[in-house]
Motif scaffolding. Structure first.
Motif, mmCIF file in Angstrom:
data_model
loop_
_atom_site.group_PDB
_atom_site.id
_atom_site.type_symbol
_atom_site.label_atom_id
_atom_site.label_comp_id
_atom_site.label_asym_id
_atom_site.label_seq_id
_atom_site.Cartn_x
_atom_site.Cartn_y
_atom_site.Cartn_z
ATOM 1 N N UNK A 181 32.729 33.567 53.478
ATOM 2 C CA UNK A 181 33.061 33.807 52.074
ATOM 3 C C UNK A 181 33.716 35.163 51.882
ATOM 4 N N UNK A 182 34.426 35.277 50.771
ATOM 5 C CA UNK A 182 35.036 36.535 50.357
ATOM 6 C C UNK A 182 34.596 36.815 48.921
ATOM 7 N N UNK A 183 34.321 38.060 48.616
ATOM 8 C CA UNK A 183 33.940 38.427 47.250
ATOM 9 C C UNK A 183 35.198 38.675 46.432
ATOM 10 N N UNK A 184 35.251 38.065 45.241
ATOM 11 C CA UNK A 184 36.404 38.213 44.368
ATOM 12 C C UNK A 184 36.054 39.087 43.166
ATOM 13 N N UNK A 185 37.088 39.498 42.422
ATOM 14 C CA UNK A 185 36.855 40.306 41.230
ATOM 15 C C UNK A 185 37.752 41.526 41.109
ATOM 16 N N UNK A 186 38.726 41.681 42.004
ATOM 17 C CA UNK A 186 39.599 42.852 41.940
ATOM 18 C C UNK A 186 40.606 42.764 40.797
ATOM 19 N N UNK A 187 41.041 41.547 40.447
ATOM 20 C CA UNK A 187 42.014 41.398 39.363
ATOM 21 C C UNK A 187 41.413 41.899 38.049
ATOM 22 N N UNK A 188 42.098 42.815 37.408
ATOM 23 C CA UNK A 188 41.636 43.346 36.132
ATOM 24 C C UNK A 188 40.494 44.344 36.234
ATOM 25 N N UNK A 189 40.127 44.724 37.459
ATOM 26 C CA UNK A 189 38.958 45.589 37.633
ATOM 27 C C UNK A 189 39.163 46.969 37.021
ATOM 28 N N UNK A 190 40.367 47.521 37.129
ATOM 29 C CA UNK A 190 40.602 48.869 36.586
ATOM 30 C C UNK A 190 40.252 48.930 35.096
ATOM 31 N N UNK A 191 40.707 47.946 34.345
ATOM 32 C CA UNK A 191 40.422 47.939 32.904
ATOM 33 C C UNK A 191 38.941 47.709 32.626
#
Length: 336
Positions: A112-122
């Motif tokens: 598996x890979x952990x996701x959640x980087x998209x939009x993380x800065x905001x």
């Protein structure tokens, strides 16, 4: 935020005799916990349960910070006081889980890979405004036949490093959690090898992404045999193996290491932490960031009478915090 401020927060998270309570279960995960003790999973019950934990009298004697879920970070006590204010007023640092869980790694069955980087800065900017001062991202490494692959380890290390750099850019201390699962029939030597390779990959990625280690906390899994291996390993061997692995792969500049309980029993998690600290001194403070091992007994008590069992449940939370706080000093006694 300057590196000095990040470093100050990181050091406060691993202050002597204190650790982190993880109450960052997603709505789905806490549903399983509630189902197990017969509590309806609705927003009010989730809010009331988190209030029980965060308002435990004198909790800050042994707890330096708490990892929250997005919903919890935005909630308040029954009297309308934001949880983040309750925490900061009592010397507990608010943290926030920011990853979006694990998903199958394409092309690599069983990994598996952990996701959640998209939009993380905001999202990090908003979390900082809401009061969070550290964040957590969990990667998952599974041991099995021909796994983990180098690709899985490197992909998760890369994601952890990108997350950590974004955290520091936005004033939050990143807690990096590369969990090597206990699931499986592997022996303790295999766990050691996989954990060492994973940690080396992680710190190489952090270096390549210009992450300042003095403002970073490692949340580590202990070196243990797989749950279905049948292998019984003495407390001192687990402690010694974990320490040797950490010393071979973790830079001394890191402010501290906190352990996850990872499916261990409450007492085993405490005993292993205590044994490691008795073998010190070490390059970094060794403390805890336990979830279920801090909460399960209290949750069961509370479930028996939601209206009246809050004080008894809080006494249990405090007792678990004290046990683990003493273990973080190498002063825990099973008979205490």
């Amino acid at each position: 935020m300057s590196i000095e401020q990040l470093a100050e927060t990181a050091q406060a998270m691993v202050a002597a005799g204190k650790g982190i309570i993880a109450i960052d279960e997603s709505t789905g995960t806490i549903a399983k916990r509630f189902d197990g003790v017969g509590i309806p999973n609705n927003e009010e019950n989730r809010r009331a349960y988190r209030e029980l934990l965060l308002t435990t009298p004198n909790l800050s004697e042994y707890i330096s910070g708490a990892i929250l879920y997005d919903e919890t970070l935005r909630q308040s006590t029954r009297d309308g006081v934001p949880f983040t204010k309750v925490m900061t007023d009592n010397g507990i640092i608010p943290g926030i889980k920011v990853d979006k869980s694990t998903h199958p790694l394409a092309g690599f069955p069983g990994e598996v890979i952990t996701e959640g980087l998209d939009g993380l800065r905001d999202r990090l900017k908003e979390y900082y405004k809401l009061g969070a001062r550290f964040a957590k991202w969990r990667a998952v490494i599974t041991i099995g036949e021909d796994i983990p692959s180098g690709t899985c380890i490197e992909a998760n290390s890369h994601a952890l490093a990108r997350y950590a750099a974004l955290c520091q850019e936005n004033g939050l201390v990143p807690m990096v959690e590369p969990e090597v699962l206990m699931d499986g029939s592997h022996d303790i030597e295999t766990c050691y090898e996989v954990t060492e390779v994973t940690l080396r990959s992680l710190f190489d990625a952090l270096y390549n992404h210009n992450v300042m280690l003095e403002g970073t906390i490692l949340k580590a899994s202990m070196v243990l045999p797989g749950k279905s291996s049948g292998e019984k390993v003495p407390v001192e061997e687990v402690a010694a193996s974990t320490l040797m692995c950490l010393k071979s792969a973790v830079p001394a500049i890191l402010p501290g290491i906190v352990f996850l309980s990872g499916g261990q029993s409450d007492e085993d998690a405490t005993a292993h932490l205590d044994a490691m600290n008795r073998m010190g001194p070490h390059p970094w403070p060794l403390s805890f960031s336990y979830g279920r091992a801090m909460q399960q007994a209290a949750l069961k008590l509370w479930s028996e009478d939601l209206a009246n069992n809050v004080p008894r449940a809080q006494e249990t939370v405090y007792a678990r915090a004290k046990d683990n706080g003493l273990a973080a000093l190498g002063q825990w006694s099973k008979a205490a």
